[in-house]
Design a protein around this motif. Structure first.
Motif, PDB file in Angstrom:
ATOM      1  N   LEU A   1       0.829  -1.209   0.000  1.00 54.12           N
ATOM      2  CA  LEU A   1       0.000   0.000   0.000  1.00 54.12           C
ATOM      3  C   LEU A   1       0.862   1.258   0.000  1.00 54.12           C
ATOM      4  CD1 LEU A   1      -2.847   1.101  -0.033  1.00 54.12           C
ATOM      5  CD2 LEU A   1      -2.851   1.072   2.466  1.00 54.12           C
ATOM      6  N   ILE A   2       1.989   1.249   0.695  1.00 52.10           N
ATOM      7  CA  ILE A   2       2.900   2.405   0.648  1.00 52.10           C
ATOM      8  C   ILE A   2       3.354   2.651  -0.782  1.00 52.10           C
ATOM      9  CG2 ILE A   2       5.224   3.197   1.306  1.00 52.10           C
ATOM     10  CD1 ILE A   2       4.766   1.804   4.036  1.00 52.10           C
ATOM     11  N   SER A   3       3.720   1.586  -1.479  1.00 55.33           N
ATOM     12  CA  SER A   3       4.123   1.696  -2.881  1.00 55.33           C
ATOM     13  C   SER A   3       2.982   2.238  -3.739  1.00 55.33           C
ATOM     14  CB  SER A   3       4.569   0.321  -3.401  1.00 55.33           C
ATOM     15  OG  SER A   3       4.846   0.362  -4.775  1.00 55.33           O
ATOM     16  N   CYS A   4       1.764   1.723  -3.483  1.00 56.63           N
ATOM     17  CA  CYS A   4       0.581   2.180  -4.225  1.00 56.63           C
ATOM     18  C   CYS A   4       0.380   3.680  -4.057  1.00 56.63           C
ATOM     19  CB  CYS A   4      -0.647   1.412  -3.726  1.00 56.63           C
ATOM     20  SG  CYS A   4      -2.237   2.047  -4.319  1.00 56.63           S
ATOM     21  N   LEU A   5       0.411   4.150  -2.835  1.00 59.59           N
ATOM     22  CA  LEU A   5       0.192   5.577  -2.565  1.00 59.59           C
ATOM     23  C   LEU A   5       1.290   6.434  -3.187  1.00 59.59           C
ATOM     24  CD1 LEU A   5      -0.882   5.221   1.177  1.00 59.59           C
ATOM     25  CD2 LEU A   5      -2.376   5.852  -0.727  1.00 59.59           C
ATOM     26  N   ALA A   6       2.532   5.990  -3.042  1.00 63.70           N
ATOM     27  CA  ALA A   6       3.660   6.758  -3.583  1.00 63.70           C
ATOM     28  C   ALA A   6       3.609   6.839  -5.100  1.00 63.70           C
ATOM     29  CB  ALA A   6       4.977   6.135  -3.134  1.00 63.70           C
ATOM     30  N   ASN A   7       3.181   5.758  -5.749  1.00 65.44           N
ATOM     31  CA  ASN A   7       3.162   5.722  -7.216  1.00 65.44           C
ATOM     32  C   ASN A   7       1.971   6.440  -7.828  1.00 65.44           C
ATOM     33  OD1 ASN A   7       5.540   4.253  -7.377  1.00 65.44           O
ATOM     34  ND2 ASN A   7       4.489   2.280  -7.300  1.00 65.44           N
ATOM     35  N   HIS A   8       0.999   6.814  -6.987  1.00 64.66           N
ATOM     36  CA  HIS A   8      -0.200   7.476  -7.520  1.00 64.66           C
ATOM     37  C   HIS A   8      -0.373   8.877  -6.944  1.00 64.66           C
ATOM     38  CE1 HIS A   8      -1.118   3.251  -8.538  1.00 64.66           C
ATOM     39  NE2 HIS A   8      -1.751   3.785  -9.554  1.00 64.66           N
TER      40      HIS A   8
ATOM     41  N   ALA B   1       1.635   8.093   1.876  1.00 66.08           N
ATOM     42  CA  ALA B   1       2.559   6.956   1.963  1.00 66.08           C
ATOM     43  C   ALA B   1       3.480   7.105   3.170  1.00 66.08           C
ATOM     44  CB  ALA B   1       3.376   6.846   0.678  1.00 66.08           C
ATOM     45  N   ILE B   2       3.969   8.317   3.391  1.00 69.66           N
ATOM     46  CA  ILE B   2       4.872   8.561   4.516  1.00 69.66           C
ATOM     47  C   ILE B   2       4.125   8.429   5.841  1.00 69.66           C
ATOM     48  CG2 ILE B   2       6.363  10.291   5.603  1.00 69.66           C
ATOM     49  CD1 ILE B   2       6.845  11.351   2.687  1.00 69.66           C
ATOM     50  N   GLU B   3       2.869   8.892   5.863  1.00 70.40           N
ATOM     51  CA  GLU B   3       2.045   8.734   7.079  1.00 70.40           C
ATOM     52  C   GLU B   3       1.775   7.260   7.369  1.00 70.40           C
ATOM     53  OE1 GLU B   3      -1.467  11.050   6.547  1.00 70.40           O
ATOM     54  OE2 GLU B   3      -0.422  12.987   6.716  1.00 70.40           O
ATOM     55  N   LEU B   4       1.541   6.479   6.312  1.00 71.37           N
ATOM     56  CA  LEU B   4       1.307   5.047   6.510  1.00 71.37           C
ATOM     57  C   LEU B   4       2.562   4.367   7.039  1.00 71.37           C
ATOM     58  CD1 LEU B   4      -0.682   2.696   6.188  1.00 71.37           C
ATOM     59  CD2 LEU B   4       0.182   2.377   3.860  1.00 71.37           C
ATOM     60  N   PHE B   5       3.726   4.829   6.590  1.00 69.81           N
ATOM     61  CA  PHE B   5       4.983   4.301   7.120  1.00 69.81           C
ATOM     62  C   PHE B   5       5.070   4.561   8.619  1.00 69.81           C
ATOM     63  CE2 PHE B   5       9.563   4.935   8.077  1.00 69.81           C
ATOM     64  CZ  PHE B   5      10.011   3.664   7.780  1.00 69.81           C
TER      65      PHE B   5
ATOM     66  N   CYS C   1      10.350   2.214  -1.182  1.00 69.93           N
ATOM     67  CA  CYS C   1       9.075   2.885  -1.452  1.00 69.93           C
ATOM     68  C   CYS C   1       8.954   4.205  -0.691  1.00 69.93           C
ATOM     69  CB  CYS C   1       7.911   1.971  -1.082  1.00 69.93           C
ATOM     70  SG  CYS C   1       7.805   0.459  -2.057  1.00 69.93           S
ATOM     71  N   VAL C   2       9.300   4.189   0.591  1.00 68.00           N
ATOM     72  CA  VAL C   2       9.108   5.393   1.399  1.00 68.00           C
ATOM     73  C   VAL C   2      10.155   6.455   1.056  1.00 68.00           C
ATOM     74  CG1 VAL C   2      10.511   4.776   3.430  1.00 68.00           C
ATOM     75  CG2 VAL C   2       8.432   6.146   3.715  1.00 68.00           C
ATOM     76  N   LEU C   3      11.360   6.051   0.690  1.00 69.16           N
ATOM     77  CA  LEU C   3      12.369   7.022   0.245  1.00 69.16           C
ATOM     78  C   LEU C   3      11.957   7.671  -1.077  1.00 69.16           C
ATOM     79  CD1 LEU C   3      15.670   5.133   1.158  1.00 69.16           C
ATOM     80  CD2 LEU C   3      14.868   7.290   2.155  1.00 69.16           C
ATOM     81  N   SER C   4      11.340   6.880  -1.960  1.00 64.52           N
ATOM     82  CA  SER C   4      10.823   7.438  -3.214  1.00 64.52           C
ATOM     83  C   SER C   4       9.728   8.460  -2.931  1.00 64.52           C
ATOM     84  CB  SER C   4      10.279   6.320  -4.107  1.00 64.52           C
ATOM     85  OG  SER C   4      11.301   5.428  -4.478  1.00 64.52           O
ATOM     86  N   ALA C   5       8.872   8.160  -1.941  1.00 63.32           N
ATOM     87  CA  ALA C   5       7.804   9.084  -1.565  1.00 63.32           C
ATOM     88  C   ALA C   5       8.395  10.389  -1.032  1.00 63.32           C
ATOM     89  CB  ALA C   5       6.898   8.447  -0.516  1.00 63.32           C
TER      90      ALA C   5
END
Length: 532
Positions: free
Chosen positions: A309-316, A322-326, A343-347
Motif C-alpha cells: 500500500l505504501i508503494s501504491c500511494l507513492a506511485n499514484h 505513503a509517509i504517514e502510513l509508514f 518505497c518510502v524514500l521514493s515518496a
C-alpha cells in the motif's frame, strides 16, 4: 494388560493436555499403559501438542509398545513442526534402540524431512532402503520420492520414478508439474498437465502459478478461466492469488474485480497473502481507494501488506499519505524490510522532504539493522538531486560502498536536467558510458539537458552520435482493458486491427488539449508520439 473400555473412551474424549496427563496417570496406575493401543493413543494426542512430553513418555515405553504406529507418529510430529533434522535423528535412534523396522508411512515422513532439508544424499539413501524393504512402489513413497527429487533439482530422477510408476494419482502428477515449473520448463509442464487423467484445484493452481512465475500472465488468466468453465472446479487460495498476480501485471481490472467478488461471495479468508495480492492488483490498476479499503479490511497486516500500500500511494501521487502510513507501520510494531525503505524514500523524494528522507535512510542500519543497497542509495541521490542539492548527491554517488548502477547515476543526471547543470550532466553521462550502463534513454536525457539551456549544437551532436552508433531508445508501451481483454500498444507497432481509428481519436484528443493550452509535447503530435 489391555486397557478397559472406559479408559479408551476417556482417551477418545480428551481435549486438553491437562486432561491427557490425568488420564495418563490413571492408565499408569491401572497398568493399562502397557497396552500398545492405549500407548499409541497417548502419543498421537501429545506429539503435535507437547512433543517434549510425548518424547519422555515414548522413552519409557517398553519395547513391545513401540509399534510402527507410535514411532511413525513421533517422526511425523517433528516433520509437521518443520524440525526435519530432529526427525531423522529420532528415526536413527529408534532403529538403534529398538530395532524399529520402517514401513511405507515411515519412508514418506523421512523423505519429506529430507526435502525440507534439501538433503538429496540422505534422501537417496532412504530410497535405497525403501527398495530393499519392498516399499518403493507404494504411492506414499513414490510421491515422497518425486517431491524430494523435485525439491532438490534432481528432475531426471523424479521423471524416472514417475515413468516407472503403475499407479499415479493426482499428487504424483502435480508434484512433477511443479518440478518442471520450478526449472522454467513451462511448456513441458503444460503438456504433462494436459495429459493428466484427473485434475483437482491444486493441480490447476500449480499450472496457473507456473505461468505467472514464467511471466506468461495472459496464459495464466486463460487457464484460470478454463478451470471454471471446463472443469467446474472452484479456484482455491493459491489459484486466486496467482490469477490476481496476473491481473496486476496485465492491468486487467475487470477480471480482478470479478475475482475479488468471488473471494467475498465464497467467504474466502482475507489472509495476509490474499489481501496483499488484492492490494497489489488494485494498485497496479490505479484503484487506490479500493487498495486502501482491502488493506483496512485485513485482520492481520504484515510488512508485505504495508509495503504494497505504501508503494501504491507513492506511485499514484499520494506520497504524503505513503509517509504517514509508514509512520503507522512503526506504531503498529511492523518492522520494515528493504523494499519498504525503497518505497518510502521514493515518496520522500517526490515530496521534496529531504530531512525526513535522510532520517529514514539513516534509520535503516541504526535502528533496523538493514544495510542500504544500491537501490536505496539511488533513492537518496534522487531525493537530493530533485531538491537541487547536486553536490551532496554527487558526494553520495562517490561515497557509495558499492559500484553505482544506472539508476543512481541516472537520478543524478535527471537532477542535472531539472536544475540545468550541464557540466555535471556531461560528467555523469561519461561515467555511465565508462561503466557500460548507457542506453538510449541516457543520451536522450543529455540531449534534453542541452536543449533546456539552448545549446542546440550539442543537441544535434548527441542525436547524430546516437544515429552513428545505432543507439535507440527502448520503445515505450501502454495497455488498456476493454471488455475484459487487455490490449497493449508499443511505439512503432501498427499491427493493431483498429490502429487508424485509434490514431484518429488520439489526434482529436490532441486538438482538444491544444485548445485548452494543456499540450506538453511541443510540436510533436500525441498520435505521432505513440505510433510513429
Amino acid at each position: 494388560m489391555k486397557a478397559s473400555q472406559r479408559s479408551l473412551l476417556l482417551l477418545e474424549q480428551c481435549l486438553t493436555m491437562a486432561q491427557m496427563k490425568q488420564i495418563q496417570s490413571h492408565l499408569a496406575v491401572s497398568g493399562a499403559l502397557l497396552d500398545p493401543y492405549a500407548a499409541g493413543k497417548v502419543v498421537a494426542f501429545c506429539a503435535p501438542r507437547d512433543f517434549s512430553h510425548a518424547h519422555r513418555f515414548f522413552r519409557h515405553l517398553p519395547r513391545h509398545c513401540r509399534t510402527a504406529y507410535v514411532c511413525n507418529t513421533m517422526i511425523k510430529a517433528l516433520v509437521d513442526a518443520r524440525e526435519p533434522g530432529s526427525a531423522l535423528a529420532l528415526y536413527q535412534r529408534m532403529v538403534a534402540d529398538s530395532g524399529f523396522l520402517p514401513n511405507n508411512y515411515t519412508f514418506s515422513f523421512l523423505l519429506t524431512a529430507c526435502a525440507q532439508l534439501g538433503d538429496v544424499r540422505s534422501g537417496s539413501s532412504y530410497h535405497c532402503q525403501a527398495i530393499r524393504l519392498g516399499w518403493e512402489s507404494y504411492d506414499f513413497v513414490q510421491n515422497g520420492l518425486i517431491h524430494l527429487y523435485v525439491t532438490c533439482d534432481a528432475l531426471d530422477s523424479a521423471r524416472r520414478i514417475f515413468d516407472a510408476s503403475a499407479n499415479r494419482d493426482v499428487i504424483t502428477w502435480t508434484a512433477l508439474i511443479n518440478g518442471y515449473v520450478k526449472s522454467d520448463q513451462v511448456d513441458v509442464a503444460r503438456n504433462l498437465f494436459d495429459e493428466m487423467p484427473d485434475k483437482n484445484a491444486v493441480s490447476w493452481s500449480a499450472m496457473i502459478n507456473g505461468y505467472v512465475q514464467a511471466g506468461l500472465f495472459r496464459e495464466a488468466l486463460e487457464l484460470f478461466n478454463a478451470m471454471q468453465t471446463l472443469s467446474g472446479l472452484r479456484p482455491n487460495h493459491a489459484g486466486v492469488v496467482g490469477a490476481l498476480t496476473a491481473c496486476a501485471f496485465l492491468g486487467a481490472l475487470d477480471q480482478g474485480r470479478w475475482i475479488h467478488a468471488y473471494v467475498d461471495r465464497t467467504k474466502m479468508k482475507l489472509d495476509r497473502i490474499l489481501g496483499t495480492a488484492l492490494i497489489d492488483m488494485y494498485s497496479k490498476c490505479g484503484c487506490v481507494e479500493m487498495a486502501h479499503r482491502v488493506f483496512e479490511e485485513m485482520e492481520e497486516r504484515d510488512v508485505f501488506a504495508f509495503t504494497s500500500l505504501i508503494s501504491c500511494l507513492a506511485n499514484h501521487g499520494r506520497s504524503r499519505d505513503a509517509i504517514e502510513l509508514f509512520g503507522r507501520m512503526m506504531t503498529e510494531g511492523v518492522a520494515p524490510n528493504e523494499v519498504t525503505f525503497i518505497c518510502v524514500l521514493s515518496a520522500c523524494s517526490r515530496m521534496g522532504m529531504v530531512d525526513r528522507g535522510l532520517e529514514i535512510f539513516g534509520s535503516m542500519s541504526e535502528k533496523y539493522g538493514i544495510e542500504p543497497g544500491v537501490q536505496h542509495y539511488g533513492c537518496l541521490v534522487d531525493l537530493l538531486g530533485r531538491a537541487g542539492m547536486l553536490e551532496e548527491a554527487k558526494r553520495v554517488v562517490r561515497g557509495m560502498p558499492m559500484e553505482p548502477d544506472s539508476y543512481a547515476l541516472g537520478a543524478l543526471l535527471n537532477g542535472c536536467r531539472v536544475h540545468g547543470d550541464v557540466e555535471l550532466g556531461r560528467e555523469m553521462v561519461e561515467s555511465i558510458i565508462q561503466r557500460r550502463l548507457d542506453h538510449g534513454g541516457v543520451h536522450v536525457l543529455l540531449s534534453n539537458i542541452y536543449a533546456s539551456t539552448s545549446q542546440w549544437d550539442d543537441v544535434v551532436k548527441v542525436r547524430k552520435g546516437m544515429e552513428e552508433n545505432r543507439v535507440k531508445k527502448v520503445p515505450g508501451c501502454s495497455s488498456i482493458e476493454v471488455n475484459g481483454e487487455v490490449c497493449e500498444f508499443v511505439v512503432g507497432d501498427r499491427s493493431f486491427a483498429l490502429i487508424e481509428e485509434v490514431a484518429t481519436l488520439l489526434r482529436g484528443i490532441e486538438k482538444h488539449l491544444k485548445s485548452l493550452r494543456l499540450e506538453e509535447e511541443g510540436d510533436m503530435g500525441l498520435a505521432d508520439n505513440c505510433f510513429f
